[in-house]
Design a protein around this motif. Sequence first.
Motif, mmCIF file in Angstrom:
data_model
loop_
_atom_site.group_PDB
_atom_site.id
_atom_site.type_symbol
_atom_site.label_atom_id
_atom_site.label_comp_id
_atom_site.label_asym_id
_atom_site.label_seq_id
_atom_site.Cartn_x
_atom_site.Cartn_y
_atom_site.Cartn_z
ATOM 1 N N TRP A 358 0.834 -1.201 0.000
ATOM 2 C CA TRP A 358 0.000 0.000 0.000
ATOM 3 C C TRP A 358 0.867 1.249 0.000
ATOM 4 C CZ3 TRP A 358 -5.330 -0.650 -0.024
ATOM 5 C CH2 TRP A 358 -5.790 -1.924 0.278
ATOM 6 N N ILE A 359 0.350 2.293 -0.649
ATOM 7 C CA ILE A 359 0.985 3.609 -0.632
ATOM 8 C C ILE A 359 0.014 4.585 0.026
ATOM 9 C CG2 ILE A 359 1.969 5.476 -2.015
ATOM 10 C CD1 ILE A 359 1.555 2.227 -3.741
ATOM 11 N N PHE A 360 0.521 5.446 0.912
ATOM 12 C CA PHE A 360 -0.316 6.401 1.638
ATOM 13 C C PHE A 360 0.122 7.824 1.298
ATOM 14 C CE2 PHE A 360 -0.130 2.473 3.976
ATOM 15 C CZ PHE A 360 -1.445 2.249 4.359
ATOM 16 N N PHE A 361 -0.827 8.711 1.191
ATOM 17 C CA PHE A 361 -0.512 10.103 0.863
ATOM 18 C C PHE A 361 -1.653 10.997 1.314
ATOM 19 C CE2 PHE A 361 -2.989 8.463 -2.623
ATOM 20 C CZ PHE A 361 -3.779 9.519 -3.032
ATOM 21 N N SER A 362 -1.379 12.289 1.404
ATOM 22 C CA SER A 362 -2.428 13.274 1.669
ATOM 23 C C SER A 362 -2.523 14.204 0.487
ATOM 24 C CB SER A 362 -2.140 14.058 2.958
ATOM 25 O OG SER A 362 -0.834 14.579 2.968
ATOM 26 N N SER A 363 -3.712 14.738 0.256
ATOM 27 C CA SER A 363 -3.907 15.613 -0.893
ATOM 28 C C SER A 363 -5.153 16.461 -0.694
ATOM 29 C CB SER A 363 -4.035 14.789 -2.181
ATOM 30 O OG SER A 363 -3.949 15.617 -3.323
ATOM 31 N N ALA A 364 -5.199 17.559 -1.456
ATOM 32 C CA ALA A 364 -6.374 18.420 -1.426
ATOM 33 C C ALA A 364 -7.593 17.659 -1.928
ATOM 34 C CB ALA A 364 -6.132 19.649 -2.297
ATOM 35 N N CYS A 365 -8.695 17.840 -1.238
ATOM 36 C CA CYS A 365 -9.953 17.197 -1.624
ATOM 37 C C CYS A 365 -11.071 18.190 -1.325
ATOM 38 C CB CYS A 365 -10.153 15.897 -0.859
ATOM 39 S SG CYS A 365 -11.606 14.962 -1.364
ATOM 40 N N GLU A 366 -11.502 18.900 -2.381
ATOM 41 C CA GLU A 366 -12.438 20.002 -2.236
ATOM 42 C C GLU A 366 -11.875 21.000 -1.213
ATOM 43 O OE1 GLU A 366 -16.140 17.889 -1.585
ATOM 44 O OE2 GLU A 366 -16.586 17.959 -3.723
ATOM 45 N N ASN A 367 -12.616 21.310 -0.154
ATOM 46 C CA ASN A 367 -12.150 22.321 0.799
ATOM 47 C C ASN A 367 -11.329 21.737 1.940
ATOM 48 O OD1 ASN A 367 -13.514 24.475 -0.539
ATOM 49 N ND2 ASN A 367 -15.430 23.881 0.459
ATOM 50 N N ARG A 368 -10.879 20.523 1.789
ATOM 51 C CA ARG A 368 -10.144 19.873 2.862
ATOM 52 C C ARG A 368 -8.824 19.313 2.349
ATOM 53 N NH1 ARG A 368 -13.622 19.025 7.212
ATOM 54 N NH2 ARG A 368 -15.820 19.293 6.741
ATOM 55 N N LYS A 369 -8.022 18.840 3.285
ATOM 56 C CA LYS A 369 -6.866 18.021 2.976
ATOM 57 C C LYS A 369 -7.081 16.693 3.680
ATOM 58 C CE LYS A 369 -2.998 19.748 2.086
ATOM 59 N NZ LYS A 369 -1.726 20.501 2.066
ATOM 60 N N SER A 370 -7.010 15.590 2.921
ATOM 61 C CA SER A 370 -7.349 14.280 3.458
ATOM 62 C C SER A 370 -6.235 13.285 3.168
ATOM 63 C CB SER A 370 -8.669 13.775 2.842
ATOM 64 O OG SER A 370 -9.712 14.704 3.048
ATOM 65 N N VAL A 371 -6.292 12.130 3.854
ATOM 66 C CA VAL A 371 -5.310 11.060 3.679
ATOM 67 C C VAL A 371 -5.974 9.896 2.963
ATOM 68 C CG1 VAL A 371 -3.768 9.443 4.860
ATOM 69 C CG2 VAL A 371 -4.034 11.766 5.733
ATOM 70 N N PHE A 372 -5.245 9.335 1.997
ATOM 71 C CA PHE A 372 -5.751 8.231 1.189
ATOM 72 C C PHE A 372 -4.713 7.114 1.135
ATOM 73 C CE2 PHE A 372 -7.484 12.182 -0.384
ATOM 74 C CZ PHE A 372 -8.839 11.924 -0.504
ATOM 75 N N SER A 373 -5.193 5.915 0.780
ATOM 76 C CA SER A 373 -4.288 4.793 0.519
ATOM 77 C C SER A 373 -4.529 4.275 -0.888
ATOM 78 C CB SER A 373 -4.501 3.667 1.535
ATOM 79 O OG SER A 373 -5.789 3.084 1.362
ATOM 80 N N VAL A 374 -3.486 3.719 -1.487
ATOM 81 C CA VAL A 374 -3.569 3.127 -2.825
ATOM 82 C C VAL A 374 -3.053 1.694 -2.740
ATOM 83 C CG1 VAL A 374 -2.828 3.277 -5.225
ATOM 84 C CG2 VAL A 374 -3.116 5.359 -3.889
ATOM 85 N N GLU A 375 -3.822 0.750 -3.229
ATOM 86 C CA GLU A 375 -3.391 -0.638 -3.270
ATOM 87 C C GLU A 375 -2.474 -0.832 -4.480
ATOM 88 O OE1 GLU A 375 -5.361 -5.090 -2.798
ATOM 89 O OE2 GLU A 375 -6.596 -3.391 -3.441
ATOM 90 N N ARG A 376 -1.263 -1.321 -4.221
ATOM 91 C CA ARG A 376 -0.284 -1.435 -5.300
ATOM 92 C C ARG A 376 -0.732 -2.371 -6.411
ATOM 93 N NH1 ARG A 376 3.174 -5.256 -6.450
ATOM 94 N NH2 ARG A 376 3.024 -6.244 -4.403
ATOM 95 N N ARG A 377 -1.387 -3.462 -6.075
ATOM 96 C CA ARG A 377 -1.751 -4.466 -7.087
ATOM 97 C C ARG A 377 -2.905 -4.013 -7.984
ATOM 98 N NH1 ARG A 377 0.619 -9.428 -5.720
ATOM 99 N NH2 ARG A 377 1.493 -9.471 -3.595
ATOM 100 N N THR A 378 -3.812 -3.208 -7.435
ATOM 101 C CA THR A 378 -5.024 -2.861 -8.191
ATOM 102 C C THR A 378 -5.144 -1.377 -8.518
ATOM 103 O OG1 THR A 378 -6.350 -2.496 -6.196
ATOM 104 C CG2 THR A 378 -6.221 -4.761 -7.051
ATOM 105 N N GLY A 379 -4.418 -0.515 -7.802
ATOM 106 C CA GLY A 379 -4.570 0.922 -7.982
ATOM 107 C C GLY A 379 -5.811 1.479 -7.322
ATOM 108 N N ARG A 380 -6.495 0.674 -6.498
ATOM 109 C CA ARG A 380 -7.706 1.138 -5.828
ATOM 110 C C ARG A 380 -7.357 2.170 -4.761
ATOM 111 N NH1 ARG A 380 -10.415 -0.996 -1.261
ATOM 112 N NH2 ARG A 380 -8.946 -2.739 -1.271
ATOM 113 N N VAL A 381 -8.045 3.310 -4.796
ATOM 114 C CA VAL A 381 -7.816 4.397 -3.837
ATOM 115 C C VAL A 381 -8.895 4.346 -2.772
ATOM 116 C CG1 VAL A 381 -7.608 6.886 -3.526
ATOM 117 C CG2 VAL A 381 -6.757 5.817 -5.621
ATOM 118 N N THR A 382 -8.480 4.417 -1.512
ATOM 119 C CA THR A 382 -9.411 4.363 -0.388
ATOM 120 C C THR A 382 -9.202 5.576 0.518
ATOM 121 O OG1 THR A 382 -9.312 1.941 -0.388
ATOM 122 C CG2 THR A 382 -10.189 3.005 1.593
ATOM 123 N N PRO A 383 -10.269 6.324 0.831
ATOM 124 C CA PRO A 383 -10.126 7.425 1.807
ATOM 125 C C PRO A 383 -9.783 6.861 3.176
ATOM 126 C CG PRO A 383 -12.166 7.611 0.538
ATOM 127 C CD PRO A 383 -11.625 6.243 0.282
#
Length: 721
Positions: A358-383
Amino acid sequence: MMDGVNRDVFRQFNGFPVPVSASVTAQRDFGFDLHPITRTQNLSIISDWSQCEVDRGVRLHYFQQWALLCNRRAVESVVSRGPCINTHGELLVSHSPSGARRAVVRETSTHVGHQYLEVWGYSGLEACLDLAALNKHGKVYEDAQFACLAWSPCEERLLYVAEKKRLRSSAQPSSASDDADSMVFEEEDKNMYMEDWGEGLVGKTASVLCVADLSKGDVTVCPGVPPHLSPGQGLWAGDSGGVVFVGWWNEPFRLGMKFCSNRRSALFYTDLKGSCELLSSDLGSVSSPRLSPDCLWLVYLQGRAFGPHHQCFCMMLYDMQNQTSSLLVDVVRRTKEGQFAGVYDSLPPHCWSSDSEWIFFSSACENRKSVFSVERRTGRVTPMLGANAGSAEFGSVKLLTIVKDLMVICCSSPNHPPCLKVGFVSNGAHLQSEQWFHLGGAEVSENFGWQSMIIAPPPEEENHQLSGVNFGAVLLKPAGSSKSVMFPLVVFIHGGPHSHFAAEWNVNAASLTKTGFAVLMVNYRGSTGFGQDSIDSLLGNIGNQDVKDVQRAVLHVLQNNKTLDPDRVAVMGGSHGGFLACHLIGQYPEFYRACAARNPVINAATLLGTSDIVDWRYSSVGLQYSFDLLPTPQALTAMLEKSPIVHAAQIRAPVLLMLGGKDKRVSPYQGLELYKALKSRNSPVRVLWYEGDGHSLSNVETQADCFLNMALWFKQHLNVK
């Protein structure tokens, strides 16, 4: 005379510490090694902080350390390991993978220009390299664009970036190792012009990758990097002994890099013996290479060159064994409320789960900054974390690091200063514990309120090429709101334009709110966090679409908040935010009662020859840029027509201008152009000139002076007691 209340509030709010970075290591000296049955272990967290001391006009840096007793991937207790320690003079800091050593690049005040590479261990100073005496390169880079300080897996070598060594053309290399790759030859004329990378990177002209060998006490400059590239963001490629780095094209000439993620660049690998190979596409821009713990995968961000100066990125995955790249996360064109809106921010230095899945990162999301994860095998992004990081009080969350699946986050809200929290992640989609441990930072919450809103432009203000794109805003209101009290409103506009107001702690907005103003922070179309279509929609439409969005947001809150006084509205902003503020008082001269603009763009046509980002001057008005492009009457006319100066004759609101004398992004003479236009018409205007400051006006004394003058300006012209 400065208003005492404003001064005290700003001193307090600007003095709250801000976490800058964090590292996680295993503790060997606390007595709790990883137990094979109980799975008990001890981890150490070291965080670096920044804190402003307004009275002295200095920005302090310090670190703080905690020991965490963890059991079965859950934090059981947190113990502070002593008081905070001032890190004065430290330019770069890096903790070794084992946690046993701490590397510091330090600049001393006793020897001007002298830099040292220090290595500290459990028994004190283990090594100290006098980099000036070694004379292998110029100053070490410490900026956010190029810099790195990376330990090799064996913990005997350190990788960093520095300025190329310069010699006069008559000089000869001092040794066989000093070849043309490691130095820049100058003409005999010491006044020869040297290009640099623009605003915030003055003096940085040509970079080199450097390796310090601690056992030998020596430094070598990595050979083989093509001369048309400036390398940076280096990291070790596992145990291979090679290095992965980002290389930026510096030919035919350099453009400003700060706040610009659209500079042509690519990912490269060097074996440190003179061989250099390309790993990514070389037609776009790349950044943030991060190697997985098993050293088999490399994730990095990729965007396009030119066009918007900041953008929504692709996340790419490089297979180190098969030497192939694949798309992991694509650009998000449109957003759906509350869902993943794309990658806009740099990846944390450590962003992988311990199993490399898994890869974890934070990024702008509308009026907020949030943390997400990405599954390496599928590219699925999860808040992962957004408005709720163990408590619903936080509007934004930023991931600082994740090591051994322990996540360190910075949380804040418009009424809550930044604080540091930790918690384990069980997998890429869930948190092991709902309880987040507070480590440091403010535990206070101001008693004023805030709300986030999404606004849809009316049909007559739609962009017909990219319709259906919404924008956002965050409203702060003072405490004690009631129907009997009407608050003056300050409209706060961010610069960029491709940047973002998150629902997080903002010193200027919080200070104004505390002193009796409502503050509206607007994320007009073109802001990050709303999809790439929003960003692209602004190209060619500056001075029109963005102006209408801000005015629409103001009308929206006035209609829906009867405690806001429609007859006492002021506007403020910096850079493109200043551009919009000056547009608003020119296009709606009877609506706004006061304006404060920091380094505003006033006349894009006259700015063309002085800005370090000449490409954006063309892109902003919808024109394609190339390095060999020359101005045409049509291009200059388009720039002029979209500039606030054409509305100067209509301006009635008193204007406060704050200008940095060393601004390379927006020349301070832009502000003076408006000053002269207003003075000739007897329109109230005042100029504050900060000779030693650049575009961001980031000097601590300057920040305090700007706020206090703005607050008094608004109080005077909005009739606030």
